[in-house]
Scaffold this active site. Structure first.
Site, PDB file in Angstrom:
ATOM      1  N   ASP A 159      30.673 -11.994 -58.622  1.00 14.63           N
ATOM      2  CA  ASP A 159      30.441 -12.375 -57.221  1.00 14.63           C
ATOM      3  C   ASP A 159      29.827 -13.763 -57.126  1.00 14.63           C
ATOM      4  O   ASP A 159      30.170 -14.552 -56.234  1.00 14.63           O
ATOM      5  CB  ASP A 159      29.509 -11.361 -56.551  1.00 14.63           C
ATOM      6  CG  ASP A 159      30.202 -10.026 -56.267  1.00 14.63           C
ATOM      7  OD1 ASP A 159      31.440  -9.962 -56.406  1.00 14.63           O
ATOM      8  OD2 ASP A 159      29.492  -9.064 -55.917  1.00 14.63           O
ATOM      9  N   ASP A 164      43.296 -20.413 -57.668  1.00 15.01           N
ATOM     10  CA  ASP A 164      43.011 -19.116 -58.285  1.00 15.01           C
ATOM     11  C   ASP A 164      42.035 -19.336 -59.449  1.00 15.01           C
ATOM     12  O   ASP A 164      42.230 -20.256 -60.253  1.00 15.01           O
ATOM     13  CB  ASP A 164      44.318 -18.495 -58.795  1.00 15.01           C
ATOM     14  CG  ASP A 164      44.152 -17.033 -59.164  1.00 15.01           C
ATOM     15  OD1 ASP A 164      44.478 -16.189 -58.326  1.00 15.01           O
ATOM     16  OD2 ASP A 164      43.688 -16.761 -60.288  1.00 15.01           O
ATOM     17  N   ASN A 194      34.499 -10.715 -64.981  1.00  9.60           N
ATOM     18  CA  ASN A 194      33.930  -9.460 -64.480  1.00  9.60           C
ATOM     19  C   ASN A 194      33.662  -8.470 -65.606  1.00  9.60           C
ATOM     20  O   ASN A 194      32.603  -7.834 -65.671  1.00  9.60           O
ATOM     21  CB  ASN A 194      34.875  -8.820 -63.460  1.00  9.60           C
ATOM     22  CG  ASN A 194      34.568  -9.246 -62.035  1.00  9.60           C
ATOM     23  OD1 ASN A 194      33.446  -9.653 -61.720  1.00  9.60           O
ATOM     24  ND2 ASN A 194      35.559  -9.153 -61.167  1.00  9.60           N
ATOM     25  N   GLU A 238      40.328 -13.263 -56.227  1.00 13.47           N
ATOM     26  CA  GLU A 238      39.899 -14.597 -56.663  1.00 13.47           C
ATOM     27  C   GLU A 238      40.837 -15.696 -56.169  1.00 13.47           C
ATOM     28  O   GLU A 238      40.842 -16.808 -56.694  1.00 13.47           O
ATOM     29  CB  GLU A 238      39.803 -14.648 -58.193  1.00 13.47           C
ATOM     30  CG  GLU A 238      41.133 -14.497 -58.931  1.00 13.47           C
ATOM     31  CD  GLU A 238      41.518 -13.052 -59.203  1.00 13.47           C
ATOM     32  OE1 GLU A 238      42.262 -12.815 -60.176  1.00 13.47           O
ATOM     33  OE2 GLU A 238      41.080 -12.154 -58.455  1.00 13.47           O
ATOM     34  N   HIS A 253      30.053  -7.389 -62.401  1.00  9.51           N
ATOM     35  CA  HIS A 253      30.533  -7.779 -61.072  1.00  9.51           C
ATOM     36  C   HIS A 253      29.536  -8.648 -60.324  1.00  9.51           C
ATOM     37  O   HIS A 253      29.943  -9.445 -59.459  1.00  9.51           O
ATOM     38  CB  HIS A 253      30.882  -6.535 -60.259  1.00  9.51           C
ATOM     39  CG  HIS A 253      32.117  -5.848 -60.740  1.00  9.51           C
ATOM     40  ND1 HIS A 253      33.386  -6.269 -60.404  1.00  9.51           N
ATOM     41  CD2 HIS A 253      32.283  -4.777 -61.564  1.00  9.51           C
ATOM     42  CE1 HIS A 253      34.289  -5.493 -60.979  1.00  9.51           C
ATOM     43  NE2 HIS A 253      33.650  -4.577 -61.694  1.00  9.51           N
TER      44      HIS A 253
END
Length: 298
Positions: free
Chosen positions: A187, A170, A178, A209, A183
């Site tokens: 990404d 994770d 973010n 994630e 974002h």
């Protein structure tokens, strides 16, 4: 293309092989239809099966049925049947049994090559559709459904007494990344993490994630060592952003396969270990079999 060719006559096999190999095709020939089916089942590179209807010990129609099941299991495979007695009944039976095409035996070279060109077009499209259906579009890893399907197949192959380890990973503080950088940067972080995590084993993005890795035939200790290597690689990574490079860390939970275990149970233990890794400071590896027990005892 890799072609499996089945006929009871070695003369017919040689005639057709001599037509195919000069065009760059790889041809595996069989007079035994059961051996052919076993080979096609185990050899994923086979894209075309050409079989006579007059074969033994299983008939050509039965071979078509069995091979079609392989294709239905998300594998590109084009099936051509042959018969020296070409008639409407043979054609209908072959197509109803899962064949894609029917050709007279022995086939003429141009007719055979035209059919193989069609087979190449169709199997290429099938392969691309399978890839799209199984792939997470952002990271290029397996999506959740495909990951569980591949992992379960690996577990079945390992068997109850085999070795296998699982890692759940994770990205730490991903929401903060973010919120702070946007974002688009988030990404990019996911893609960078996927590139690191996807280096070995069966790897999928479970959502958000969170990523999962299954390592067939690897012990718990080997899984822990792999997770530690991944943790260092993630911590060393920097992702470019407008303000400043973004530092990323990951937390890892590791578990292993045990007698009587299920895939879901193994991943659940890894998930519990991952929760412990995140709640005890993040950027660390926790093992369900050792570290987690010690953490609970403390």
């Amino acid at each position: 293309m890799h072609i499996a060719l089945v006929d009871s006559s070695r003369v017919v096999l040689k005639i057709i092989t001599d037509q195919l190999e000069p065009r760059g095709h790889t041809v595996s020939t069989f007079t035994d239809s059961a051996a052919a089916l076993a080979y096609v089942t185990e050899t994923a590179s086979v894209r075309v099966l050409i079989t006579s209807l007059e074969v033994r010990p299983i008939s050509g129609l039965e071979l078509c049925w069995s091979a079609r099941l392989l294709a239905d299991a998300k594998r590109p495979l084009y099936i051509i049947t042959m018969s020296s007695a070409q008639n409407a009944r043979n054609l209908a039976e072959a197509l109803d049994s899962g064949a894609d095409d029917f050709i007279e035996k022995p086939p003429g070279a141009e007719s055979l090559h035209a059919r193989l060109r069609a087979a190449e077009r169709l199997t290429s499209m099938q392969e691309e559709l399978i890839r799209l259906a199984e792939t997470d579009p952002l990271t290029g890893l397996l999506n959740r459904r495909a990951f569980f399907a591949r992992a379960q197949a690996a577990a079945d192959k390992v068997g109850p007494h085999g070795r296998m380890s699982a890692i759940l990973a994770d990205i730490d503080h991903f929401k903060r990344i973010n919120d702070t950088h946007g974002h688009d940067v988030g990404d990019t972080v996911l893609q960078a993490a996927a590139k690191i995590l996807g280096s070995e084993g069966i790897v999928g993005r479970l959502g958000g994630e969170e990523f999962a890795i299954v390592l067939p035939h690897k012990s718990l200790e080997e899984g822990e060592a792999h997770a530690r290597r991944l943790r260092v690689l993630a911590a060393d990574l920097r992702v470019r952003a407008a303000r400043a490079p973004v530092r990323m860390t990951c937390s890892f939970g590791v578990s292993d396969w045990s007698e009587g275990a299920t895939l879901e149970g193994m991943l659940k233990r890894a998930d519990i270990a991952l929760y412990e890794a995140k709640s005890s400071g993040r950027d660390r590896v926790v093992s369900a079999a050792t570290d987690l027990i010690l953490a609970r005892a403390g």
